[in-house]
Motif scaffolding. Structure first.
Motif, PDB file in Angstrom:
ATOM      1  N   SER A 119      36.187  -3.095  29.686  1.00  0.00           N
ATOM      2  CA  SER A 119      35.231  -3.932  28.966  1.00  0.00           C
ATOM      3  C   SER A 119      34.778  -5.107  29.814  1.00  0.00           C
ATOM      4  CB  SER A 119      35.851  -4.435  27.668  1.00  0.00           C
ATOM      5  OG  SER A 119      37.127  -4.955  27.926  1.00  0.00           O
ATOM      6  N   HIS A 140      31.485   2.451  28.466  1.00  0.00           N
ATOM      7  CA  HIS A 140      32.154   1.523  27.556  1.00  0.00           C
ATOM      8  C   HIS A 140      31.879   1.932  26.109  1.00  0.00           C
ATOM      9  CE1 HIS A 140      32.532  -2.814  25.887  1.00  0.00           C
ATOM     10  NE2 HIS A 140      33.701  -2.226  25.891  1.00  0.00           N
ATOM     11  N   PHE A 142      32.926   1.734  21.840  1.00  0.00           N
ATOM     12  CA  PHE A 142      33.188   0.681  20.853  1.00  0.00           C
ATOM     13  C   PHE A 142      34.110   1.214  19.762  1.00  0.00           C
ATOM     14  CE2 PHE A 142      29.619  -0.383  23.300  1.00  0.00           C
ATOM     15  CZ  PHE A 142      29.753  -1.735  23.509  1.00  0.00           C
ATOM     16  N   ASN A 143      34.932   0.357  19.292  1.00  0.00           N
ATOM     17  CA  ASN A 143      35.985   0.692  18.333  1.00  0.00           C
ATOM     18  C   ASN A 143      35.493   0.490  16.890  1.00  0.00           C
ATOM     19  OD1 ASN A 143      38.562   1.035  17.205  1.00  0.00           O
ATOM     20  ND2 ASN A 143      39.033  -1.126  17.426  1.00  0.00           N
ATOM     21  N   PRO A 146      34.776   7.038  16.815  1.00  0.00           N
ATOM     22  CA  PRO A 146      34.047   8.055  16.057  1.00  0.00           C
ATOM     23  C   PRO A 146      32.929   7.465  15.173  1.00  0.00           C
ATOM     24  CG  PRO A 146      36.418   8.383  15.874  1.00  0.00           C
ATOM     25  CD  PRO A 146      36.215   7.030  16.491  1.00  0.00           C
ATOM     26  N   VAL A 147      33.023   6.176  14.875  1.00  0.00           N
ATOM     27  CA  VAL A 147      32.059   5.566  13.946  1.00  0.00           C
ATOM     28  C   VAL A 147      30.942   4.821  14.678  1.00  0.00           C
ATOM     29  CG1 VAL A 147      31.806   3.897  12.054  1.00  0.00           C
ATOM     30  CG2 VAL A 147      33.895   5.258  12.241  1.00  0.00           C
ATOM     31  N   ASN A 190      29.661  -7.378  25.254  1.00  0.00           N
ATOM     32  CA  ASN A 190      30.715  -8.391  25.314  1.00  0.00           C
ATOM     33  C   ASN A 190      30.224  -9.710  25.903  1.00  0.00           C
ATOM     34  OD1 ASN A 190      32.734  -6.999  24.020  1.00  0.00           O
ATOM     35  ND2 ASN A 190      33.552  -6.088  25.888  1.00  0.00           N
ATOM     36  N   LEU A 193      29.137 -11.050  22.674  1.00  0.00           N
ATOM     37  CA  LEU A 193      30.184 -11.113  21.646  1.00  0.00           C
ATOM     38  C   LEU A 193      31.256 -12.156  21.971  1.00  0.00           C
ATOM     39  CD1 LEU A 193      31.821  -9.995  19.197  1.00  0.00           C
ATOM     40  CD2 LEU A 193      32.794  -8.296  20.754  1.00  0.00           C
ATOM     41  N   MET A 226      31.757  -7.479   9.648  1.00  0.00           N
ATOM     42  CA  MET A 226      32.976  -8.287   9.697  1.00  0.00           C
ATOM     43  C   MET A 226      32.615  -9.668  10.209  1.00  0.00           C
ATOM     44  SD  MET A 226      35.567  -5.820  11.785  1.00  0.00           S
ATOM     45  CE  MET A 226      36.569  -4.578  10.982  1.00  0.00           C
ATOM     46  N   LEU A 231      36.832  -9.752  13.124  1.00  0.00           N
ATOM     47  CA  LEU A 231      36.480  -8.882  14.250  1.00  0.00           C
ATOM     48  C   LEU A 231      37.395  -9.143  15.453  1.00  0.00           C
ATOM     49  CD1 LEU A 231      34.639  -6.737  15.504  1.00  0.00           C
ATOM     50  CD2 LEU A 231      33.008  -8.538  16.061  1.00  0.00           C
ATOM     51  N   PHE A 234      40.473  -7.428  14.912  1.00  0.00           N
ATOM     52  CA  PHE A 234      40.227  -5.981  15.003  1.00  0.00           C
ATOM     53  C   PHE A 234      40.193  -5.542  16.470  1.00  0.00           C
ATOM     54  CE2 PHE A 234      37.074  -2.411  14.790  1.00  0.00           C
ATOM     55  CZ  PHE A 234      37.791  -1.570  13.963  1.00  0.00           C
ATOM     56  N   VAL A 235      39.516  -6.327  17.306  1.00  0.00           N
ATOM     57  CA  VAL A 235      39.438  -6.039  18.744  1.00  0.00           C
ATOM     58  C   VAL A 235      40.806  -6.235  19.392  1.00  0.00           C
ATOM     59  CG1 VAL A 235      38.515  -7.009  20.915  1.00  0.00           C
ATOM     60  CG2 VAL A 235      36.976  -6.557  18.998  1.00  0.00           C
ATOM     61  N   ILE A 243      39.324 -10.509  28.187  1.00  0.00           N
ATOM     62  CA  ILE A 243      37.897 -10.413  28.561  1.00  0.00           C
ATOM     63  C   ILE A 243      37.345 -11.816  28.832  1.00  0.00           C
ATOM     64  CG2 ILE A 243      35.601  -9.597  27.876  1.00  0.00           C
ATOM     65  CD1 ILE A 243      36.983  -7.639  25.942  1.00  0.00           C
TER      66      ILE A 243
HETATM   67  N1  3HC Z   1      37.798   6.940  12.656  1.00  0.00           N
HETATM   68  C1  3HC Z   1      36.877   7.641  11.986  1.00  0.00           C
HETATM   69  N2  3HC Z   1      36.168   7.131  10.953  1.00  0.00           N
HETATM   70  C2  3HC Z   1      36.432   5.871  10.572  1.00  0.00           C
HETATM   71  C3  3HC Z   1      37.396   5.072  11.225  1.00  0.00           C
HETATM   72  C4  3HC Z   1      38.094   5.657  12.316  1.00  0.00           C
HETATM   73  N3  3HC Z   1      39.024   4.982  13.012  1.00  0.00           N
HETATM   74  N4  3HC Z   1      37.420   3.851  10.635  1.00  0.00           N
HETATM   75  C5  3HC Z   1      36.493   3.883   9.652  1.00  0.00           C
HETATM   76  N5  3HC Z   1      35.898   5.096   9.616  1.00  0.00           N
HETATM   77  C6  3HC Z   1      34.799   5.522   8.745  1.00  0.00           C
HETATM   78  C7  3HC Z   1      35.266   5.734   7.332  1.00  0.00           C
HETATM   79  O1  3HC Z   1      35.683   7.067   7.146  1.00  0.00           O
HETATM   80  C8  3HC Z   1      34.030   5.403   6.524  1.00  0.00           C
HETATM   81  O2  3HC Z   1      33.134   6.488   6.467  1.00  0.00           O
HETATM   82  P1  3HC Z   1      32.257   6.759   5.116  1.00  0.00           P
HETATM   83  O3  3HC Z   1      31.543   5.483   4.818  1.00  0.00           O
HETATM   84  O4  3HC Z   1      31.354   7.886   5.532  1.00  0.00           O
HETATM   85  O5  3HC Z   1      33.283   7.139   4.093  1.00  0.00           O
HETATM   86  C9  3HC Z   1      33.315   4.343   7.359  1.00  0.00           C
HETATM   87  O6  3HC Z   1      33.838   4.469   8.689  1.00  0.00           O
HETATM   88  C10 3HC Z   1      33.577   2.981   6.821  1.00  0.00           C
HETATM   89  O7  3HC Z   1      34.984   2.780   6.793  1.00  0.00           O
HETATM   90  P2  3HC Z   1      35.765   2.077   5.607  1.00  0.00           P
HETATM   91  O8  3HC Z   1      35.075   2.337   4.297  1.00  0.00           O
HETATM   92  O9  3HC Z   1      37.200   2.406   5.730  1.00  0.00           O
HETATM   93  O10 3HC Z   1      35.714   0.533   5.974  1.00  0.00           O
HETATM   94  P3  3HC Z   1      34.488  -0.411   6.257  1.00  0.00           P
HETATM   95  O11 3HC Z   1      33.300  -0.061   5.448  1.00  0.00           O
HETATM   96  O12 3HC Z   1      35.079  -1.753   6.161  1.00  0.00           O
HETATM   97  O13 3HC Z   1      34.120  -0.097   7.776  1.00  0.00           O
HETATM   98  C11 3HC Z   1      34.322  -0.493  10.092  1.00  0.00           C
HETATM   99  C12 3HC Z   1      35.057  -0.216   8.794  1.00  0.00           C
HETATM  100  C13 3HC Z   1      33.534   0.761  10.485  1.00  0.00           C
HETATM  101  C14 3HC Z   1      35.376  -0.758  11.139  1.00  0.00           C
HETATM  102  C15 3HC Z   1      33.329  -1.696   9.872  1.00  0.00           C
HETATM  103  O14 3HC Z   1      34.010  -2.760   9.332  1.00  0.00           O
HETATM  104  C16 3HC Z   1      32.660  -2.131  11.158  1.00  0.00           C
HETATM  105  O15 3HC Z   1      31.691  -1.541  11.601  1.00  0.00           O
HETATM  106  N6  3HC Z   1      33.191  -3.237  11.754  1.00  0.00           N
HETATM  107  C17 3HC Z   1      32.678  -3.756  13.024  1.00  0.00           C
HETATM  108  C18 3HC Z   1      33.272  -2.962  14.130  1.00  0.00           C
HETATM  109  C19 3HC Z   1      32.827  -3.453  15.463  1.00  0.00           C
HETATM  110  O16 3HC Z   1      32.100  -4.412  15.620  1.00  0.00           O
HETATM  111  N7  3HC Z   1      33.301  -2.767  16.521  1.00  0.00           N
HETATM  112  C20 3HC Z   1      33.027  -3.149  17.875  1.00  0.00           C
HETATM  113  C21 3HC Z   1      34.122  -4.029  18.379  1.00  0.00           C
HETATM  114  S1  3HC Z   1      33.811  -4.591  20.024  1.00  0.00           S
HETATM  115  C22 3HC Z   1      34.397  -3.346  20.998  1.00  0.00           C
HETATM  116  O17 3HC Z   1      34.943  -2.355  20.562  1.00  0.00           O
HETATM  117  C23 3HC Z   1      34.214  -3.529  22.478  1.00  0.00           C
HETATM  118  C24 3HC Z   1      35.467  -4.004  23.151  1.00  0.00           C
HETATM  119  O18 3HC Z   1      35.241  -3.999  24.542  1.00  0.00           O
HETATM  120  C25 3HC Z   1      35.873  -5.398  22.723  1.00  0.00           C
END
Ligand code: 3HC
Length: 283
Positions: A119, A140, A142-143, A146-147, A190, A193, A226, A231, A234-235, A243
């Protein structure tokens, strides 16, 4: 070049998501971990997530079983020798990544793409550990992988157009949209972010607002899924700090300087969701 077989190094949060998404999208996947315990933890994470997908009706039983059958696990780095692309998702440690890339350079097929999910670390420096820097790039994710619909591609100074094109096709085959960044710490996402998350911690530390109001303000005021403190948890606060430090080291810009509260929380073992405690308590 055609990508059929994907190697993934590391099955932590990111590596397991990359492996899962690749298998779900029809690629054969080999996941390499350092010991049997880590393999078991990775399998638990990947298969657990796929079972949840099945239970929630995201996948048919047939698609689930096919994806499971496409995944294999190993502790031997040599098992990656016939992969068309190898994505490293190990700890953010330059010395470790250089070691991994030197190994991959020795054993991977001559035309294999070697990618890092870093990252913030320099792609050029990682590529320099190999004799094929034209085949090395940053991919790179994002967590949760799959979503989140984005992949950021990071082009090192020596990455070839052919490597970029093949990697972009791979991203499209994973069902992701892609953006491209030059090799600067934080890339696009990032770079924006991290100072935002650090500022949220600063205003908490200064007592400008409470944790809940900072998060609610952003969630409702800007329609983010979030707030910044949720967040950050979560990260992972350790990842956020890592980072920030890498960006500060490179740019010497106070915007990227970690607030004392963040550093102390990480020292105290408050790494966010993964350790059960961060700005929130998950225990
Ligand atoms: N795997 C597969 N599917 C997942 C999952 C996982 N680990 N986590 C959540 N899901 C799916 C759920 O099945 C659900 O699907 P549906 O709506 O079709 O039923 C959907 O995602 C939403 O999940 P939830 O209902 O459990 O929960 P939320 O609505 O609160 O969503 C979230 C969870 C998707 C994590 C949402 O809160 C989100 O988008 N948060 C922001 C995430 C983000 O910003 N990520 C980037 C971080 S930065 C990064 O990764 C870079 C690094 O370098 C720092």
């Amino acid at each position: 070049m055609t990508i059929n077989k994907v190697g993934v190094i590391g099955s932590g949060l990111m590596g397991s998501g990359i492996a899962e998404q690749s298998a779900r999208c029809g690629f054969d996947v080999v996941v390499r971990e350092i010991n049997p315990e880590a393999v078991e933890a990775g399998q638990k994470r990947i298969f657990g997530s796929m079972t949840r997908g099945l239970e929630r009706g995201k996948m048919t039983q047939e698609a689930h079983d096919e994806a499971v059958a496409r995944l294999s696990f190993t502790t031997e780095v040599e098992a990656l020798a016939d992969c068309d692309i190898i994505i490293e998702a190990a700890t953010e440690n330059m010395a470790l990544k250089k070691e991994i890339f030197a190994d991959l350079d020795r054993l991977a097929k001559a035309d294999a793409i070697l990618a890092t999910n870093t990252s913030s670390l320099s792609i050029a420096e990682i590529a320099a550990a190999t004799s094929r820097p034209d085949k090395v790039l940053g991919i790179h994710f994002f967590n949760p992988v799959p979503v989140m619909p984005l992949i950021e591609y990071v082009r090192g100074l020596l990455t070839s157009d052919e490597t970029m094109a093949a990697a972009r096709q791979f991203g499209a085959d994973l069902g992701k949209q892609t953006v491209e960044s030059q090799d600067r710490p934080g890339f696009i996402v990032n770079r924006l972010l991290i100072p935002y998350a650090l500022d949220a911690i600063r205003i908490l530390e200064e007592g400008v607002a409470t944790r809940d109001d900072i998060d609610l303000g952003i969630k409702l005021g800007l329609a983010h899924p979030m707030g910044p403190l949720t967040l950050s948890d979560f990260v992972g606060l350790d990842t956020l700090l890592f980072i920030a430090d890498a960006m500060y080291d490179e740019f010497k810009d106070p915007r990227y300087a970690a607030p004392p509260l963040l550093r102390r929380m990480v020292t105290a073992g408050y790494h966010g969701r993964k350790t059960g405690k961060g700005f929130y308590d998950y225990s």
